[in-house]
Design a protein around this motif. Structure first.
Motif: not given
Length: 91
Positions: A34-38, A41-43, A77-80
């Motif tokens: 679900f994230f662009t980086d290891s 931080k960036t979804m 994990h509120a944003e996720f």
């Protein structure tokens, strides 16, 4: 001898309870798609988020949805969880 047994028992109990506290949202293997980086931080974009969700096994989807509905589990994990409910909540 008693101190050694008490120590080993306490250590075993802490290890078992530590595993029980870790949920699906705390496992990097579950979250990485679900994230662009290891650093996670960036979804990903909405389309990529939905695709990652669709490719996930149903049992993992159910665990993640259940944890996102639990206020204590979802807080870190509120944003996720907000995205999960928005993008994937309707299945």
């Amino acid at each position: 001898m008693n101190i050694k047994n008490i120590f080993l028992g306490a250590m075993a109990l802490s290890m078992i309870s530590g595993v029980a506290l870790a949920g699906a949202l705390d496992e990097p293997a579950n979250m990485a798609p679900f994230f662009t980086d290891s650093s996670m931080k960036t979804m990903k974009s909405e389309a990529d988020f939905k695709a990652a969700w669709a490719s996930m096994p149903k049992d993992k989807q159910d665990m993640m949805m259940k944890e996102c509905q639990d206020a204590a589990m979802s807080k870190p994990h509120a944003e996720f969880c907000a995205n999960l409910v928005t993008y994937a909540g309707n299945r």
